[in-house]
Design a protein around this motif. Structure first.
Motif, PDB file in Angstrom:
ATOM      1  N   SER A 147      -1.279 -20.681  -9.617  1.00 38.95           N
ATOM      2  CA  SER A 147      -1.804 -19.435  -9.088  1.00 38.95           C
ATOM      3  C   SER A 147      -0.851 -18.903  -8.032  1.00 38.95           C
ATOM      4  N   LEU A 148      -0.455 -17.648  -8.193  1.00 39.49           N
ATOM      5  CA  LEU A 148       0.493 -17.028  -7.263  1.00 39.49           C
ATOM      6  C   LEU A 148      -0.089 -15.714  -6.761  1.00 39.49           C
ATOM      7  N   PRO A 149      -0.163 -15.534  -5.429  1.00 37.15           N
ATOM      8  CA  PRO A 149      -0.646 -14.242  -4.924  1.00 37.15           C
ATOM      9  C   PRO A 149       0.404 -13.161  -5.191  1.00 37.15           C
ATOM     10  N   ALA A 150      -0.004 -11.914  -5.039  1.00 34.43           N
ATOM     11  CA  ALA A 150       0.931 -10.807  -5.230  1.00 34.43           C
ATOM     12  C   ALA A 150       1.794 -10.626  -3.990  1.00 34.43           C
ATOM     13  N   TYR A 151       2.930  -9.976  -4.170  1.00 32.76           N
ATOM     14  CA  TYR A 151       3.752  -9.588  -3.033  1.00 32.76           C
ATOM     15  C   TYR A 151       2.984  -8.508  -2.260  1.00 32.76           C
ATOM     16  N   PRO A 152       2.891  -8.639  -0.939  1.00 32.29           N
ATOM     17  CA  PRO A 152       2.080  -7.677  -0.173  1.00 32.29           C
ATOM     18  C   PRO A 152       2.764  -6.319  -0.019  1.00 32.29           C
ATOM     19  N   LEU A 153       2.278  -5.333  -0.736  1.00 30.66           N
ATOM     20  CA  LEU A 153       2.848  -3.983  -0.668  1.00 30.66           C
ATOM     21  C   LEU A 153       1.888  -3.062   0.066  1.00 30.66           C
ATOM     22  N   GLU A 154       2.402  -2.342   1.055  1.00 23.28           N
ATOM     23  CA  GLU A 154       1.528  -1.427   1.795  1.00 23.28           C
ATOM     24  C   GLU A 154       1.268  -0.149   1.014  1.00 23.28           C
ATOM     25  N   SER A 155       2.137   0.173   0.068  1.00 22.32           N
ATOM     26  CA  SER A 155       1.802   1.287  -0.810  1.00 22.32           C
ATOM     27  C   SER A 155       2.342   1.007  -2.199  1.00 22.32           C
ATOM     28  N   VAL A 156       1.531   1.333  -3.190  1.00 22.03           N
ATOM     29  CA  VAL A 156       1.927   1.164  -4.584  1.00 22.03           C
ATOM     30  C   VAL A 156       2.079   2.567  -5.147  1.00 22.03           C
ATOM     31  N   PHE A 157       3.274   2.887  -5.611  1.00 19.00           N
ATOM     32  CA  PHE A 157       3.544   4.258  -6.024  1.00 19.00           C
ATOM     33  C   PHE A 157       3.063   4.514  -7.443  1.00 19.00           C
ATOM     34  N   ASP A 158       3.413   3.617  -8.361  1.00 16.01           N
ATOM     35  CA  ASP A 158       3.063   3.820  -9.770  1.00 16.01           C
ATOM     36  C   ASP A 158       2.996   2.475 -10.478  1.00 16.01           C
ATOM     37  N   PRO A 159       1.781   1.995 -10.771  1.00 18.54           N
ATOM     38  CA  PRO A 159       1.640   0.665 -11.372  1.00 18.54           C
ATOM     39  C   PRO A 159       2.008   0.611 -12.859  1.00 18.54           C
ATOM     40  N   THR A 160       2.278   1.773 -13.480  1.00 21.85           N
ATOM     41  CA  THR A 160       2.624   1.773 -14.906  1.00 21.85           C
ATOM     42  C   THR A 160       3.902   0.960 -15.139  1.00 21.85           C
ATOM     43  N   GLY A 161       3.860   0.055 -16.098  1.00 26.44           N
ATOM     44  CA  GLY A 161       5.060  -0.712 -16.422  1.00 26.44           C
ATOM     45  C   GLY A 161       5.189  -2.010 -15.648  1.00 26.44           C
ATOM     46  N   ALA A 162       4.221  -2.304 -14.787  1.00 28.27           N
ATOM     47  CA  ALA A 162       4.299  -3.547 -14.016  1.00 28.27           C
ATOM     48  C   ALA A 162       4.289  -4.758 -14.955  1.00 28.27           C
ATOM     49  N   GLY A 163       3.469  -4.690 -16.005  1.00 30.30           N
ATOM     50  CA  GLY A 163       3.370  -5.805 -16.945  1.00 30.30           C
ATOM     51  C   GLY A 163       4.667  -6.035 -17.708  1.00 30.30           C
ATOM     52  N   ASP A 164       5.295  -4.956 -18.172  1.00 29.40           N
ATOM     53  CA  ASP A 164       6.566  -5.093 -18.891  1.00 29.40           C
ATOM     54  C   ASP A 164       7.653  -5.635 -17.969  1.00 29.40           C
ATOM     55  N   SER A 165       7.639  -5.157 -16.712  1.00 30.61           N
ATOM     56  CA  SER A 165       8.627  -5.645 -15.746  1.00 30.61           C
ATOM     57  C   SER A 165       8.422  -7.133 -15.502  1.00 30.61           C
ATOM     58  N   PHE A 166       7.156  -7.533 -15.434  1.00 36.44           N
ATOM     59  CA  PHE A 166       6.856  -8.947 -15.256  1.00 36.44           C
ATOM     60  C   PHE A 166       7.449  -9.747 -16.418  1.00 36.44           C
ATOM     61  N   GLY A 167       7.182  -9.283 -17.644  1.00 35.85           N
ATOM     62  CA  GLY A 167       7.684  -9.985 -18.833  1.00 35.85           C
ATOM     63  C   GLY A 167       9.201 -10.093 -18.824  1.00 35.85           C
ATOM     64  N   GLY A 169      11.303  -9.958 -16.162  1.00 30.29           N
ATOM     65  CA  GLY A 169      11.756 -10.873 -15.114  1.00 30.29           C
ATOM     66  C   GLY A 169      11.478 -12.324 -15.479  1.00 30.29           C
ATOM     67  N   PHE A 170      10.317 -12.549 -16.078  1.00 31.73           N
ATOM     68  CA  PHE A 170       9.901 -13.896 -16.482  1.00 31.73           C
ATOM     69  C   PHE A 170      10.877 -14.475 -17.504  1.00 31.73           C
ATOM     70  N   LEU A 171      11.112 -13.728 -18.594  1.00 34.90           N
ATOM     71  CA  LEU A 171      11.986 -14.247 -19.655  1.00 34.90           C
ATOM     72  C   LEU A 171      13.450 -14.248 -19.222  1.00 34.90           C
ATOM     73  N   GLY A 172      13.831 -13.241 -18.434  1.00 33.77           N
ATOM     74  CA  GLY A 172      15.214 -13.188 -17.958  1.00 33.77           C
ATOM     75  C   GLY A 172      15.570 -14.443 -17.173  1.00 33.77           C
ATOM     76  N   PHE A 173      14.651 -14.852 -16.297  1.00 32.01           N
ATOM     77  CA  PHE A 173      14.918 -16.066 -15.525  1.00 32.01           C
ATOM     78  C   PHE A 173      14.948 -17.290 -16.431  1.00 32.01           C
ATOM     79  N   SER A 193       6.885 -11.737 -11.035  1.00 34.11           N
ATOM     80  CA  SER A 193       6.137 -11.031  -9.993  1.00 34.11           C
ATOM     81  C   SER A 193       7.073 -10.248  -9.079  1.00 34.11           C
ATOM     82  N   VAL A 194       8.232 -10.823  -8.797  1.00 35.24           N
ATOM     83  CA  VAL A 194       9.238 -10.127  -7.985  1.00 35.24           C
ATOM     84  C   VAL A 194       9.627  -8.823  -8.682  1.00 35.24           C
ATOM     85  N   THR A 195       9.953  -8.915  -9.971  1.00 39.10           N
ATOM     86  CA  THR A 195      10.390  -7.732 -10.718  1.00 39.10           C
ATOM     87  C   THR A 195       9.290  -6.678 -10.753  1.00 39.10           C
ATOM     88  N   ALA A 196       8.056  -7.115 -11.020  1.00 39.12           N
ATOM     89  CA  ALA A 196       6.936  -6.169 -11.069  1.00 39.12           C
ATOM     90  C   ALA A 196       6.705  -5.519  -9.707  1.00 39.12           C
TER      91      ALA A 196
END
Lengths: 229, 229
Positions: A147-167, A169-173, A193-196
Motif C-alpha cells: 500500500s502506497l499513499p499518493a504524493y501530496p499535491l496541493e492542487s490537481v490540474f487535470d486527472p485525465t491520463g493519470a492511469g496511463d501515466s502510472f502504467g 512509469g510502472f512498466l518503464g521502470f 505513482s511518481v509519473t502519475a
C-alpha cells in the motif's frame, strides 16, 4: 496504424471530487471496427501494456505478441458494463490487472476494496493494482500486499491520463530491472505513482513532455521521505 | 467526576461509505453545564488528550494542567459549526490537532486536504494529524509531511471510536519514548493506526478489551511489511 474516420472520444467532467470522473459520452468511432495489426518489430516485446480499449481488441493484441515477460492490462467502467464477458476473457490472460477503486468494486461486485482485490486475483492475474487517486494505490498478489499513499499535491490540474501515466512509469521502470522481485515490483508502483503525480499537474501531457529523469528520481526520494517510519 | 443527569449522546449511522458518519442527533445533556474539575493527581500529566467535547471545556481542562509536554486535541463537525470561535481558541493552545478529513476541510474552508492541513497549522498547532479512515492518515508539520496507508481490513464492523483509539495508541506510545523525534512521532502515528484498526473490528470497545501487547506489535510489523519498498 491509422484508419480513416473519427478518433475515439470520451467526454466527461470532474466535480469537487477529482477522484471521480463522470462520463457524459463515449464515442467508439474508429475503434468500432478496428482490428489492431502489431508491426513485426513489436511482436517480440517483453513488456506489454494493454491500455484501455475494447477488451476484444486487447485480446487481439495479445494474440500477436509472441512471448512477453509481463502483460499489464487497464480497463474502464464502459467495458465492465458493456463487454463484461470479453473483459473477463482478457483479464484471465494477463499477468497484472490495473484499475481504479470504483472499477475494482464494480468488476468484483464487492464494496470492500481489499475483498474486491482478492476476487479479482481469482480471475487470473497474479497481481491486481488498484489506483485510488489522491488516496494512493494498493497492490495485491498471492500472499503479498503493498500500500502506497499518493504524493501530496496541493492542487490537481487535470486527472485525465493519470492511469496511463502510472502504467507507463510502472512498466518503464520494470523493463530496466534485471529481474522482477517483490522489491522491484513495489518500486515500479512507486515510479508509476511518481509519473502519475506529474501528469496531473498540468493539462494533457504537457508536464510529462517537460519531465527529466532527475525530476523523477527526486520525487521518488520524496516518496521515501514521506512514507518512512 | 460524575454529575447527575443524562449522559452525552450522539446518534448517527454509517452508509455504504463507512468513512462517513451521518449525525442524526447530538444531545449535550450533562455536558451542557459541565465544568471539568481535574483531580490534583492528574494536574501534572505530561501527556494530555483533549478528546472530543465542547472546546470551552477543553480549554478549562487545559487551564488546570500545569506543564504538559504534549497536548493532543480532537474535535468534531458539531463544534466546528456551533462553537467555531471557542474551537479556534482551543486549537491555538494545543500542540497537535487530530481530526478527520471532512472536519479538516470544514475547519480550514479548503477542499484540498494538503492545503487544508497547511491552513490548520497556521492556527497554532505544530502538527496536524488528519485521519482518512480506510485511506489512512497524514501528518503535517513545519517542513515535514508523513503519510501512512490504513491497515487493509476486509470487513469493518463498527468505525465508531476509531479516532479516540488512534489518540490513545498515539499518546500511549509517545509517553513511553525517551524523547520526541520525527521518527518517534511517526511511529506513534503507526501505533495509533494499529490501535484504531483493532477498534473497528468489533462493536464498541470489545476488541480493544481483548487486545494484548503482542497483537499490537505484530500488527505494527505488518504495517512495516505492507508499506516498505
Amino acid at each position: 496504424q491509422v484508419v480513416p474516420g473519427r478518433t475515439f472520444r470520451w467526454r466527461g467532467y470532474y466535480d469537487y471530487d477529482l477522484n471521480d470522473a463522470h462520463t457524459l459520452e463515449t464515442q467508439l468511432n474508429v475503434f468500432e471496427d478496428f482490428r489492431p495489426a502489431i508491426p513485426e518489430e513489436y511482436r517480440d516485446s517483453e513488456f506489454v501494456f494493454l491500455a484501455n480499449i475494447d477488451p476484444v481488441l486487447q485480446s487481439m493484441v495479445l494474440d500477436q505478441v509472441r512471448s512477453p515477460r509481463l502483460v499489464l492490462c487497464d480497463t474502464m467502467n464502459y467495458w465492465i458494463e458493456n463487454r463484461r464477458d470479453a473483459l473477463l476473457e482478457t483479464v484471465s490472460r494477463v499477468d497484472y490487472l490495473l484499475l481504479n477503486d470504483a472499477e475494482a468494486r464494480q468488476l468484483a461486485g464487492e464494496p470492500n476494496l481489499i475483498a474486491a482485490g482478492r476476487k479479482l486475483l481469482e480471475m487470473g492475474p497474479s497481481r491486481v493494482i488498484i489506483k485510488k487517486g489522491e488516496h494512493g494505490v494498493i497492490m495485491l498478489g498471492e500472499g503479498t500486499f503493498f500500500s502506497l499513499p499518493a504524493y501530496p499535491l496541493e492542487s490537481v490540474f487535470d486527472p485525465t491520463g493519470a492511469g496511463d501515466s502510472f502504467g507507463g512509469g510502472f512498466l518503464g521502470f520494470l523493463s530496466r530491472e534485471p529481474e522482477m522481485t517483490e522489491e522491484s515490483i513495489r518500486r515500479a508502483v512507486v515510479y508509476g505513482s511518481v509519473t502519475a503525480s506529474f501528469a496531473v499537474e498540468d493539462f494533457s501531457c504537457r508536464r510529462l513532455g517537460a519531465l527529466t529523469r532527475e525530476d523523477i528520481e527526486a520525487r521518488f526520494r520524496e516518496f521515501m521521505e514521506i512514507t518512512c517510519f
